[in-house]
Design a protein around this motif. Structure first.
Motif, mmCIF file in Angstrom:
data_model
loop_
_atom_site.group_PDB
_atom_site.id
_atom_site.type_symbol
_atom_site.label_atom_id
_atom_site.label_comp_id
_atom_site.label_asym_id
_atom_site.label_seq_id
_atom_site.Cartn_x
_atom_site.Cartn_y
_atom_site.Cartn_z
ATOM 1 N N ILE A 37 0.851 -1.231 -0.113
ATOM 2 C CA ILE A 37 0.079 -0.052 0.012
ATOM 3 C C ILE A 37 0.917 1.271 -0.068
ATOM 4 O O ILE A 37 0.430 2.305 -0.782
ATOM 5 N N GLY A 38 2.045 1.149 0.751
ATOM 6 C CA GLY A 38 2.809 2.439 0.796
ATOM 7 C C GLY A 38 3.568 2.612 -0.890
ATOM 8 O O GLY A 38 3.381 3.658 -1.110
ATOM 9 N N GLN A 39 3.792 1.485 -1.275
ATOM 10 C CA GLN A 39 4.317 1.642 -2.735
ATOM 11 C C GLN A 39 3.179 2.206 -3.710
ATOM 12 O O GLN A 39 3.464 3.032 -4.513
ATOM 13 N N LEU A 40 1.931 1.975 -3.397
ATOM 14 C CA LEU A 40 1.011 2.503 -4.155
ATOM 15 C C LEU A 40 0.377 3.870 -3.978
ATOM 16 O O LEU A 40 0.134 4.360 -4.764
ATOM 17 N N LEU A 41 0.908 4.265 -2.720
ATOM 18 C CA LEU A 41 0.523 5.647 -2.527
ATOM 19 C C LEU A 41 1.731 6.750 -2.809
ATOM 20 O O LEU A 41 1.842 7.774 -2.398
ATOM 21 N N GLU A 42 3.004 6.010 -3.272
ATOM 22 C CA GLU A 42 3.977 6.957 -3.375
ATOM 23 C C GLU A 42 3.941 7.780 -4.726
ATOM 24 O O GLU A 42 3.093 7.551 -5.470
ATOM 25 N N GLU A 80 -9.483 11.463 1.376
ATOM 26 C CA GLU A 80 -10.211 10.335 1.324
ATOM 27 C C GLU A 80 -10.376 9.681 -0.056
ATOM 28 O O GLU A 80 -10.149 8.715 -0.322
ATOM 29 N N ASN A 81 -10.776 10.724 -0.978
ATOM 30 C CA ASN A 81 -11.029 10.428 -2.590
ATOM 31 C C ASN A 81 -9.664 10.061 -3.072
ATOM 32 O O ASN A 81 -9.578 9.061 -3.927
ATOM 33 N N PHE A 82 -8.554 10.712 -2.508
ATOM 34 C CA PHE A 82 -7.352 10.171 -3.336
ATOM 35 C C PHE A 82 -6.906 8.923 -2.916
ATOM 36 O O PHE A 82 -6.531 8.019 -3.895
ATOM 37 N N VAL A 83 -7.059 8.620 -1.659
ATOM 38 C CA VAL A 83 -6.791 7.160 -1.183
ATOM 39 C C VAL A 83 -7.610 6.083 -1.611
ATOM 40 O O VAL A 83 -6.986 5.142 -2.254
#
Length: 112
Positions: A37-42, A80-83
């Motif tokens: 998840i950390g990689q997806l949000l990088e 919230e929308n971004f995540v």
């Protein structure tokens, strides 16, 4: 000589207890999920307003191993929308997971 053998036996018992206490399966699924998840949000194109913001992401995995975001607990609607946009239906690869099991992971948007 007897004390030396007792110390040796005690050391062997402690060593074997530590080996048995280690998880033989490997990394826990929640840790693997957190990393992915950390990689997806990088590399998020977010403004400085989002730096140091936190959120609690509650999700489950479907039968194809895709993240299904259930809720994002944050005060910022844009975050919230971004995540949700970044994570929803993204495929993750973990060894053993139960379809439908709910996970909650805290996230924090860090500065560059």
């Amino acid at each position: 000589m007897r004390k030396l053998s007792l110390v040796f036996v005690a050391a062997m018992l402690l060593l074997s207890a530590n080996i048995l206490a280690n998880d033989a399966v490997g990394e826990k699924p929640i840790k693997q999920l957190s990393t992915q998840i950390g990689q997806l949000l990088e590399n998020a194109p977010l403004t400085s307003d989002f730096i140091d913001q936190t959120a609690q992401v509650r999700f489950t995995l479907n039968n194809q191993g895709e993240i299904v975001v259930l809720s994002v607990d944050t005060d910022l609607r844009v975050l919230e929308n971004f995540v949700k946009t970044r994570l929803n239906y993204q495929k993750v690869s973990i060894g053993n997971f139960k379809e439908g099991e709910m996970y909650t992971i805290p996230i924090r948007i860090a500065g560059a």
